[in-house]
Design an enzyme around this catalytic site. Structure first.
Site, short mmCIF file in Angstrom:
data_model
loop_
_atom_site.label_atom_id
_atom_site.label_comp_id
_atom_site.label_asym_id
_atom_site.label_seq_id
_atom_site.Cartn_x
_atom_site.Cartn_y
_atom_site.Cartn_z
N ARG A 149 -3.95 4.25 1.08
CA ARG A 149 -3.30 4.16 2.38
C ARG A 149 -1.98 4.94 2.35
O ARG A 149 -1.37 5.09 1.28
CB ARG A 149 -3.03 2.70 2.76
CG ARG A 149 -4.28 1.82 2.80
CD ARG A 149 -3.90 0.37 3.02
NE ARG A 149 -5.07 -0.50 3.09
CZ ARG A 149 -5.61 -1.12 2.03
NH1 ARG A 149 -5.08 -0.94 0.81
NH2 ARG A 149 -6.67 -1.90 2.18
N LYS A 173 -2.29 -4.15 -0.46
CA LYS A 173 -1.92 -5.27 0.39
C LYS A 173 -1.90 -6.56 -0.40
O LYS A 173 -2.72 -6.77 -1.29
CB LYS A 173 -2.91 -5.39 1.56
CG LYS A 173 -2.83 -4.25 2.57
CD LYS A 173 -3.80 -4.47 3.71
CE LYS A 173 -3.68 -3.39 4.77
NZ LYS A 173 -4.62 -3.62 5.90
N HIS A 247 -4.86 7.73 8.58
CA HIS A 247 -5.98 7.11 7.88
C HIS A 247 -7.18 8.06 7.73
O HIS A 247 -8.14 7.71 7.05
CB HIS A 247 -6.42 5.85 8.63
CG HIS A 247 -6.16 4.59 7.87
ND1 HIS A 247 -5.01 4.36 7.16
CD2 HIS A 247 -6.93 3.47 7.67
CE1 HIS A 247 -5.07 3.16 6.59
NE2 HIS A 247 -6.22 2.62 6.88
N ARG A 250 -8.26 8.96 4.26
CA ARG A 250 -8.86 7.79 3.61
C ARG A 250 -10.31 7.65 4.08
O ARG A 250 -11.22 7.38 3.28
CB ARG A 250 -8.04 6.54 3.97
CG ARG A 250 -8.56 5.22 3.39
CD ARG A 250 -7.51 4.14 3.65
NE ARG A 250 -7.98 2.79 3.46
CZ ARG A 250 -8.02 2.16 2.29
NH1 ARG A 250 -7.64 2.79 1.19
NH2 ARG A 250 -8.44 0.91 2.20
N HIS A 273 -10.51 -2.81 -0.82
CA HIS A 273 -10.98 -3.77 0.18
C HIS A 273 -11.34 -5.09 -0.49
O HIS A 273 -12.03 -5.11 -1.50
CB HIS A 273 -12.23 -3.23 0.89
CG HIS A 273 -11.94 -2.16 1.89
ND1 HIS A 273 -12.88 -1.25 2.32
CD2 HIS A 273 -10.79 -1.85 2.57
CE1 HIS A 273 -12.33 -0.43 3.20
NE2 HIS A 273 -11.07 -0.77 3.36
N TYR A 282 -18.05 2.56 6.51
CA TYR A 282 -18.09 3.96 6.08
C TYR A 282 -19.49 4.44 5.72
O TYR A 282 -19.66 5.56 5.26
CB TYR A 282 -17.18 4.16 4.86
CG TYR A 282 -15.72 3.94 5.16
CD1 TYR A 282 -15.00 4.87 5.89
CD2 TYR A 282 -15.07 2.79 4.71
CE1 TYR A 282 -13.66 4.67 6.18
CE2 TYR A 282 -13.73 2.58 4.99
CZ TYR A 282 -13.03 3.53 5.72
OH TYR A 282 -11.71 3.32 6.01
#
Length: 305
Positions: A149, A173, A247, A250, A273, A282
């Site tokens: 990111r 994150k 993004h 990515r 993720h 994706y």
């Protein structure tokens, strides 16, 4: 400070200290709750404990009437549900009125990505004879090579890079960390930038920028907004007809890996993720890739002599 403001402040502190959420995530939660507080004031609701399920329905109806998308409304409901969960835990309310609220079903959006020809053009527009051009090239190569990111890229420090093993420690994150490899193109771009361009940019800044990999023209750490501006300008040079967002590289990273046969679990780990469902978006492939697969494998794709 009103009682409502005090409780919101307590929740924000909880997100910062206990949940360790990013500033961007906390900003989204704060905006949703403050908007709901304004709704409460208009409705004459004095405290969070007075909010009923019927009040939440009125709030949602107004949100739809404002033309907000289902995705936006879903995020707001999720934030308010978390807020009330916190208030329940602290015994500040007796029930969570948002618990019975159904989240709006969201449209599945196929992420936009760049084709290889578009990428090749994008990688040729930076003037790598200048410090900023070297930096921009390193940004492009690293974003595409790792799928990280933009916020993760901006927080990178020199100690996170292992150029002997061509890996980077990404701080994701919720304080989750992951190691991601990168290839020779990213390696070369980083070496050029670190040994030349970055040193020149660093000389313009202050000590606080010492540890950060990517610096702006004043020698300060590069921000998300700065990277967004850089990507927009580079895309304008590459092609005035295409629009790139932070993004997109990515998305392109994930799409190209899956199109070339990478397994979903590996891509999930590389992207950081927590849920496989986030990665499954994706699994779309380009029309060219679909046609190639069809023509190669379907028994009656074409007549054989």
């Amino acid at each position: 400070m009103t009682n409502k403001q005090r409780l919101v402040h307590l929740f924000i502190e909880y997100l910062q200290i206990e949940k360790n959420y990013s500033a961007l995530t906390i900003s989204g939660y704060t905006e949703a709750i403050e908007e709901f507080v304004r709704f409460m004031n208009v409705q004459g609701i004095d405290g969070f404990e007075e909010v009923s399920y019927q009040d939440t329905r009125i709030y949602l109806t107004e949100a739809y009437e404002k033309g907000l998308t289902r995705r936006t409304i879903s995020k707001k409901v999720s934030a308010l549900r978390s807020f009330y969960k916190f208030l329940l835990r602290e015994q500040l309310v007796k029930e969570n009125p948002f618990l019975l609220v159904s989240l709006p079903k969201q449209d599945k959006r196929i992420p936009s990505f760049l084709y290889e020809e578009e990428l090749k053009e994008l990688f040729t527009v930076s003037d790598v004879s200048t410090p900023l051009g070297q930096r921009n090239q390193a940004i492009l190569e690293l974003l595409y090579a790792t799928g990280m990111r933009v916020s993760e890229l901006c927080s990178l420090k020199e100690s996170d890079l292992d150029l002997s093993m061509d890996t980077v420690l990404v701080h994701g994150k919720g304080s989750k960390q992951r190691y991601v490899p990168f290839g020779s193109y990213a390696h070369e771009a980083l070496i050029t930038y670190l040994e030349d361009g970055r040193l020149k940019l660093k000389a313009k800044g202050k000590d606080r920028a010492d540890a950060y990999v990517f610096l702006n023209q004043r020698g300060a750490p590069l921000t998300d907004r700065g990277v967004r501006f850089i990507l927009t300008e580079l895309m304008k040079k590459a092609s005035g007809t295409l629009h790139i967002h932070p993004h997109m590289l990515r998305h392109t990273f994930a799409t190209h890996l899956l199109n070339e046969g990478a397994d979903l679990r590996s891509v999930q780990e590389l992207l950081g993720h927590s849920n496989l469902s986030s990665t499954q978006v994706y699994t779309h492939v380009s029309k060219d890739s679909l046609r190639k697969t069809y023509m190669s494998h379907h028994p009656r794709a074409f007549k054989r002599s």
